[in-house]
Design an enzyme around this catalytic site. Structure first.
Site, PDB file in Angstrom:
ATOM      1  N   THR A 117       0.029   0.280  10.685  1.00 12.51           N
ATOM      2  CA  THR A 117      -0.033   1.117  11.272  1.00 12.51           C
ATOM      3  C   THR A 117      -0.712   0.880  12.759  1.00 12.51           C
ATOM      4  O   THR A 117      -1.473  -0.200  12.951  1.00 12.51           O
ATOM      5  CB  THR A 117      -0.900   2.388  10.481  1.00 12.51           C
ATOM      6  OG1 THR A 117      -1.076   3.374  11.455  1.00 12.51           O
ATOM      7  CG2 THR A 117      -2.099   1.719  10.017  1.00 12.51           C
ATOM      8  N   TYR A 141      -8.600   4.776   6.857  1.00 15.83           N
ATOM      9  CA  TYR A 141      -7.271   4.593   6.451  1.00 15.83           C
ATOM     10  C   TYR A 141      -6.872   3.202   7.320  1.00 15.83           C
ATOM     11  O   TYR A 141      -6.423   2.261   6.896  1.00 15.83           O
ATOM     12  CB  TYR A 141      -6.421   5.692   6.989  1.00 15.83           C
ATOM     13  CG  TYR A 141      -4.978   5.445   7.207  1.00 15.83           C
ATOM     14  CD1 TYR A 141      -4.137   5.153   6.059  1.00 15.83           C
ATOM     15  CD2 TYR A 141      -4.402   5.548   8.524  1.00 15.83           C
ATOM     16  CE1 TYR A 141      -2.908   4.891   6.006  1.00 15.83           C
ATOM     17  CE2 TYR A 141      -3.184   5.185   8.529  1.00 15.83           C
ATOM     18  CZ  TYR A 141      -2.304   5.018   7.312  1.00 15.83           C
ATOM     19  OH  TYR A 141      -1.027   4.831   7.674  1.00 15.83           O
TER      20      TYR A 141
HETATM   21  N1  LIG Z   1       4.159   8.626   8.458  1.00 16.64           N
HETATM   22  C1  LIG Z   1       3.566   7.722   9.185  1.00 16.64           C
HETATM   23  O1  LIG Z   1       3.818   8.357  10.570  1.00 16.64           O
HETATM   24  C2  LIG Z   1       3.051   6.270   9.152  1.00 16.64           C
HETATM   25  C3  LIG Z   1       2.752   5.818  10.279  1.00 16.64           C
HETATM   26  C4  LIG Z   1       2.211   4.463   9.963  1.00 16.64           C
HETATM   27  C5  LIG Z   1       2.181   4.014   8.635  1.00 16.64           C
HETATM   28  N2  LIG Z   1       2.479   4.639   7.662  1.00 16.64           N
HETATM   29  C6  LIG Z   1       2.680   3.728   6.381  1.00 16.64           C
HETATM   30  O2  LIG Z   1       4.020   3.836   5.782  1.00 16.64           O
HETATM   31  C7  LIG Z   1       3.873   3.931   4.436  1.00 16.64           C
HETATM   32  C8  LIG Z   1       4.715   5.201   3.962  1.00 16.64           C
HETATM   33  O3  LIG Z   1       4.504   6.514   4.568  1.00 16.64           O
HETATM   34  P1  LIG Z   1       4.863   7.645   3.921  1.00 16.64           P
HETATM   35  O4  LIG Z   1       4.815   8.652   5.070  1.00 16.64           O
HETATM   36  O5  LIG Z   1       6.442   7.574   3.779  1.00 16.64           O
HETATM   37  O6  LIG Z   1       4.055   8.124   2.977  1.00 16.64           O
HETATM   38  P2  LIG Z   1       4.423   8.823   1.403  1.00 16.64           P
HETATM   39  O7  LIG Z   1       3.056   9.582   0.799  1.00 16.64           O
HETATM   40  O8  LIG Z   1       5.753   9.811   1.530  1.00 16.64           O
HETATM   41  O9  LIG Z   1       4.957   7.922   0.659  1.00 16.64           O
HETATM   42  C9  LIG Z   1       4.080   6.701   0.015  1.00 16.64           C
HETATM   43  C10 LIG Z   1       4.614   6.600  -1.364  1.00 16.64           C
HETATM   44  O10 LIG Z   1       4.083   5.686  -2.005  1.00 16.64           O
HETATM   45  C11 LIG Z   1       3.612   6.019  -3.637  1.00 16.64           C
HETATM   46  N3  LIG Z   1       2.521   5.644  -3.963  1.00 16.64           N
HETATM   47  C12 LIG Z   1       1.191   5.639  -3.291  1.00 16.64           C
HETATM   48  N4  LIG Z   1       0.450   5.066  -4.109  1.00 16.64           N
HETATM   49  C13 LIG Z   1       0.941   4.330  -5.153  1.00 16.64           C
HETATM   50  C14 LIG Z   1       0.601   3.460  -6.393  1.00 16.64           C
HETATM   51  N5  LIG Z   1      -0.717   3.060  -6.418  1.00 16.64           N
HETATM   52  N6  LIG Z   1       1.544   3.058  -7.065  1.00 16.64           N
HETATM   53  C15 LIG Z   1       2.762   3.567  -6.757  1.00 16.64           C
HETATM   54  N7  LIG Z   1       3.203   4.083  -5.887  1.00 16.64           N
HETATM   55  C16 LIG Z   1       2.125   4.714  -5.128  1.00 16.64           C
HETATM   56  C17 LIG Z   1       3.857   7.411  -3.482  1.00 16.64           C
HETATM   57  O11 LIG Z   1       3.968   8.213  -4.577  1.00 16.64           O
HETATM   58  C18 LIG Z   1       4.858   7.920  -2.226  1.00 16.64           C
HETATM   59  O12 LIG Z   1       6.147   7.735  -2.812  1.00 16.64           O
HETATM   60  C19 LIG Z   1       2.410   4.047   3.952  1.00 16.64           C
HETATM   61  O13 LIG Z   1       1.986   2.993   3.522  1.00 16.64           O
HETATM   62  C20 LIG Z   1       1.834   4.689   5.254  1.00 16.64           C
HETATM   63  O14 LIG Z   1       0.474   4.186   5.411  1.00 16.64           O
HETATM   64  C21 LIG Z   1       2.968   5.782   7.729  1.00 16.64           C
END
Ligand SMILES: NC(=O)c1ccc[n+]([C@@H]2O[C@H](COP(=O)([O-])OP(=O)(O)OC[C@H]3O[C@@H](n4cnc5c(N)ncnc54)[C@H](O)[C@@H]3O)[C@@H](O)[C@H]2O)c1
Length: 325
Positions: A117, A141
């Protein structure tokens, strides 16, 4: 068909990436404990309902599907919650993630793409921000994300596990076909909050901070459409499967947009007002976060194609108006 293990494939970005992998001829095998994800979002391959720490389930998936590469999305990502409960974030985003990476190594997997991120950079000293900018996160985070980047670095020295780290800026938009989309609870991202306020399904929007040193006083971010992000993951997997070495890439558009610009564009695109008010700055919100995207353009042959403001808003609003989960 080459199978790719997708940890977190039931989440917002993971599900879109599974669709893109499938369209590119790969079989996405999702591993997800559904803590924030949705079973209904897993449509393009099997779902293994398991935690990142479930070594047996991971080894079985690797062997059943002849997995040679993985993408790791599975993490907690609420900045505010992370400041109140840092241990929860380090436990999942570093501890469980490390267990996952160890199981991959044990199963002979040699390639992993990791969702990092822009929060890794903290308050940037240079804009646009290049990948070699100092890493100085201002919340747990961001700290947990760069801690796992380091885990991957050191595991790559000890084992034949190559990585691609993608540092996303602000992921937004939704599937243009309306099959999947963003359904976070609580929702903290600007575009879905704007859409919910406009549609009357959410509260009026609060714009935090009007005294930043930007063109209209509101904070600047770099918004990247989830379809473009998904394409970056497919390109990253392909590069590693072709033998590419470990590398870090920013994923953004390279263009900054203020909160006010997003708000006024949304009112035009949606043809209705977005009820809103103004509040003070939120602690820990950097003034401007814009990606330097020269490296990803040159080395992954990737370009943002769907991240114009109108497409971001139109696809997000269509999803918000007709959510499937
Ligand atoms: N949304 C954004 O703008 C953004 C920006 C930068 C980075 N990210 C990173 O991208 C990734 C995805 O983000 P997102 O918005 O799709 O999030 P999200 O919460 O929609 O998806 C995360 C998924 O991981 C699963 N998960 C979490 N912990 C788990 C575990 N211990 N075992 C198995 N499954 C697990 C959740 O059930 C979920 O389906 C994350 O790592 C987030 O930090 C997101």
């Amino acid at each position: 068909m080459t199978a790719v293990l997708v940890a977190g494939g039931a989440g917002f970005i993971g599900a879109q990436t599974c669709k893109a992998l499938s369209q590119a001829g790969y079989l996405p095998v999702t591993l997800d404990n559904l803590v924030t994800g949705y079973e209904a979002a897993v449509k393009w391959g099997p779902l293994i309902k398991a935690d990142l720490r479930d070594r047996e389930a991971i080894l079985k998936a690797i062997s059943d599907h002849k997995i040679t590469s993985a993408i790791h999305f599975a993490a907690y990502s609420l900045v505010g919650e992370s400041t109140k409960n840092p241990a929860k974030y380090y436990d999942n985003n570093v501890g469980a993630a490390t267990a996952f990476a160890s199981a991959l190594v044990e199963g002979g997997v040699e390639a992993i793409v990791f969702s990092s991120t822009a929060a890794a950079y903290g308050i940037p000293t240079v804009t646009p921000i290049p990948e070699d900018h100092v890493l100085a996160p201002i919340n747990p985070y961001g700290g947990s994300k760069i801690a796992f980047e380091q885990v991957l670095h050191w595991m790559g020295q000890a084992h034949p596990l190559r990585h691609t780290i993608l540092r996303y800026f602000n992921a937004a938009g939704a599937d243009p076909d309306g099959e999947i989309g963003e359904s976070h609870d609580p929702e903290t991202h600007l575009i879905p909050l704007i859409c919910q306020a406009a549609l009357g399904t959410g509260k009026p929007l609060t714009v935090f901070g009007t005294d930043y040193d930007t063109k209209d006083g509101t904070a600047v971010r770099d918004y990247i459409h989830v379809v473009d992000l998904a394409a970056a993951h497919v390109a990253a997997v392909k590069r590693l499967l072709d033998g590419g070495s470990s590398r870090i890439f920013n994923v953004g558009t390279g263009e900054g947009v203020t909160v006010k610009e997003m708000l006024t564009t949304a009112e035009k695109v949606l043809g209705r007002p977005v009820p809103h008010s103004y509040g003070p700055r939120r602690e820990g919100d950097p003034q401007s976060l814009v990606a330097d995207v020269k490296r990803i353009r040159a080395e992954l042959d990737w370009e943002a194609k769907h991240s114009d403001l109108e497409t971001l808003i139109r696809t997000a609003a269509a999803w918000q108006a007709n959510k499937k989960y």
